[in-house]
Design a protein around this motif. Structure first.
Motif, PDB file in Angstrom:
ATOM      1  N   GLY A 163       9.720 -22.241 -51.473  1.00  7.73           N
ATOM      2  CA  GLY A 163       8.992 -21.024 -51.142  1.00  7.73           C
ATOM      3  C   GLY A 163       7.780 -21.295 -50.273  1.00  7.73           C
ATOM      4  O   GLY A 163       7.437 -20.498 -49.392  1.00  7.73           O
ATOM      5  N   PHE A 164       7.137 -22.426 -50.522  1.00  7.70           N
ATOM      6  CA  PHE A 164       5.965 -22.845 -49.761  1.00  7.70           C
ATOM      7  C   PHE A 164       6.340 -23.025 -48.283  1.00  7.70           C
ATOM      8  O   PHE A 164       5.667 -22.508 -47.383  1.00  7.70           O
ATOM      9  N   ILE A 165       7.442 -23.737 -48.034  1.00 11.46           N
ATOM     10  CA  ILE A 165       7.903 -23.991 -46.666  1.00 11.46           C
ATOM     11  C   ILE A 165       8.313 -22.690 -45.982  1.00 11.46           C
ATOM     12  O   ILE A 165       8.013 -22.464 -44.802  1.00 11.46           O
ATOM     13  N   THR A 166       8.998 -21.808 -46.718  1.00 10.11           N
ATOM     14  CA  THR A 166       9.461 -20.539 -46.151  1.00 10.11           C
ATOM     15  C   THR A 166       8.295 -19.708 -45.619  1.00 10.11           C
ATOM     16  O   THR A 166       8.348 -19.160 -44.515  1.00 10.11           O
ATOM     17  N   ARG A 167       7.222 -19.631 -46.399  1.00  7.62           N
ATOM     18  CA  ARG A 167       6.052 -18.858 -45.966  1.00  7.62           C
ATOM     19  C   ARG A 167       5.380 -19.495 -44.756  1.00  7.62           C
ATOM     20  O   ARG A 167       4.950 -18.800 -43.833  1.00  7.62           O
ATOM     21  N   LEU A 168       5.298 -20.820 -44.761  1.00  5.70           N
ATOM     22  CA  LEU A 168       4.716 -21.525 -43.603  1.00  5.70           C
ATOM     23  C   LEU A 168       5.538 -21.272 -42.345  1.00  5.70           C
ATOM     24  O   LEU A 168       4.986 -20.945 -41.278  1.00  5.70           O
ATOM     25  N   GLU A 169       6.847 -21.422 -42.456  1.00  5.96           N
ATOM     26  CA  GLU A 169       7.736 -21.246 -41.302  1.00  5.96           C
ATOM     27  C   GLU A 169       7.654 -19.825 -40.747  1.00  5.96           C
ATOM     28  O   GLU A 169       7.622 -19.627 -39.524  1.00  5.96           O
ATOM     29  N   ALA A 170       7.621 -18.843 -41.639  1.00  7.40           N
ATOM     30  CA  ALA A 170       7.545 -17.446 -41.201  1.00  7.40           C
ATOM     31  C   ALA A 170       6.241 -17.175 -40.447  1.00  7.40           C
ATOM     32  O   ALA A 170       6.230 -16.491 -39.416  1.00  7.40           O
ATOM     33  N   PHE A 171       5.138 -17.730 -40.966  1.00  8.30           N
ATOM     34  CA  PHE A 171       3.836 -17.523 -40.326  1.00  8.30           C
ATOM     35  C   PHE A 171       3.791 -18.190 -38.951  1.00  8.30           C
ATOM     36  O   PHE A 171       3.357 -17.578 -37.964  1.00  8.30           O
ATOM     37  N   ILE A 172       4.231 -19.442 -38.878  1.00  6.04           N
ATOM     38  CA  ILE A 172       4.208 -20.165 -37.603  1.00  6.04           C
ATOM     39  C   ILE A 172       5.158 -19.520 -36.593  1.00  6.04           C
ATOM     40  O   ILE A 172       4.839 -19.410 -35.403  1.00  6.04           O
ATOM     41  N   ASP A 173       6.303 -19.042 -37.059  1.00  2.00           N
ATOM     42  CA  ASP A 173       7.240 -18.351 -36.171  1.00  2.00           C
ATOM     43  C   ASP A 173       6.596 -17.095 -35.583  1.00  2.00           C
ATOM     44  O   ASP A 173       6.760 -16.784 -34.400  1.00  2.00           O
ATOM     45  N   MET A 174       5.829 -16.381 -36.397  1.00  2.00           N
ATOM     46  CA  MET A 174       5.125 -15.193 -35.922  1.00  2.00           C
ATOM     47  C   MET A 174       4.094 -15.559 -34.857  1.00  2.00           C
ATOM     48  O   MET A 174       3.947 -14.867 -33.839  1.00  2.00           O
TER      49      MET A 174
END
Length: 358
Positions: free
Chosen positions: A314-325
């Motif tokens: 879950g930690f990685i998913t949130r990071l990836e979503a933010f950086i993708d944005m």
């Protein structure tokens, strides 16, 4: 003499103020002839050992710290350094858990060891740095103020070298290694990533690989350049505090609110990530203020909270979503020819007169 040397062994837990203060303590204690024993790197067992000693609501950094105390005891270390940092400047205080750390350790950790306790309280009379250092070495029979002052100079030398190298863009691990070895090396950061992010947190949250789940490595793999409070001068952090209307009340205000205030106004920074431990009262107040300022300045912000149960997926998913944005936002500006108006980030390295290459 040989017996004396055996007694001059001090254990330092790899937690809490270790990540900010260890270079100083290394220089200070080693120049006095101490052998310094560090606890091992944080593991799942470290967290488990510490968590078993306190109530669930206790914050993760304290649980980890207690686990490191257990680790040192298991190593056979008899004298463990547990300072009580009450106040770092007049009317600038630490949280209650840090202020009462020796009492907490004394009451929950069982074992054959001595707490080397020293109190720093700059809000009280006659409680300066040298009184604090004298308390730290008094149990070993060191009382000479001249010797203590000389040792403190060596401590500040190692500490300042770490900060100098960090401000040049060097990683924390490498800068710490060089500082302990007595080396100075100034590096020009490669900044190979497209996105620039400011990571706002305490050193004990982001430089403990187990606690932060190696967030630096994860961001680097995503093509992100990461900036932290250690790349700023004290003056920059205090200016940052003023810029967002924050008060310098908590000892970590400059590290959290000050660094955030600076990076919020830096056009080079594409987004802010805050990382705090669940249950941390002072952090929750500071991050709420940072979030409001980020909204006013239209600076993207991701707030992450960690505890011993935080799942890496879950930690990685949130990071990836933010950086993708952030990637999509920057790409949109470039495609639509919108002026990004980025100020060039300039590390504070001009204080270094002599640069020694490895």
């Amino acid at each position: 003499m040989g017996e004396n040397k055996k007694e001059m062994v001090i254990g330092i837990p790899r937690g809490m103020s270790y990540y900010d203060s260890y270079p100083f303590w290394y220089g200070f204690f080693s120049s006095l002839g101490f052998k310094i024993v560090l606890s091992d790197m944080t593991t799942k067992q470290t967290m488990s050992d510490g968590s078993a000693l306190v109530v669930t609501e206790t914050c993760l950094p304290i649980k980890i710290y207690l686990g490191h105390i257990i680790n040192l005891i298991n190593k056979g270390v008899k004298n463990i350094f547990v300072p009580s940092i009450q106040s770092i400047a007049p009317k600038v205080y630490n949280c209650s858990k840090i202020r009462g750390l020796p009492d907490l350790v004394r009451n929950v950790v069982k074992g054959d060891f001595n707490i080397i306790e020293a109190t720093l309280d700059k809000s009280a009379k006659n409680q300066g740095l040298y009184n604090f250092l004298k308390e730290a070495v008094l149990p070993f029979g060191i009382t000479s103020v001249e010797i203590i002052k000389e040792a403190s100079k060596n401590g500040w030398k190692v500490y300042n070298n770490l900060n100098l190298m960090m401000r040049s863009g060097m990683s924390y691990k490498k800068a710490l290694k060089y500082a302990i070895e007595g080396k100075i090396s100034i590096e020009t950061p490669e900044n190979s990533g497209i996105i620039n992010v400011a990571l706002i947190s305490h050193g004990y949250n982001i430089y403990d690989d187990r606690a932060c789940m190696k967030i630096f490595d994860k961001l680097e793999k995503m093509g992100v350049n990461v900036y932290t409070s250690l790349q700023l001068t004290q003056e920059q952090k205090e200016e940052g505090l003023t810029s967002i209307g924050a008060n310098y009340y908590w000892a970590n205000s400059a590290e959290i609110s000050g660094a955030a205030g600076h990076y919020l106004k830096d056009n080079k920074i594409d987004g802010i990530i805050t990382l705090n431990a669940f249950g941390c009262g002072p952090d929750s107040l500071m991050i709420e203020s940072i979030t409001r300022n980020a909204k006013d300045l239209e600076k993207p912000l991701l707030s992450l909270t960690i505890d011993e149960h935080t799942g890496e997926a879950g930690f990685i998913t949130r990071l990836e979503a933010f950086i993708d944005m952030l990637f999509r936002k920057k790409r949109s500006k470039i495609v639509n020819n919108i002026d990004i108006n980025e100020d060039v980030y300039t590390p504070q390295t001009n204080v270094c007169k002599t640069v020694l290459k490895k």
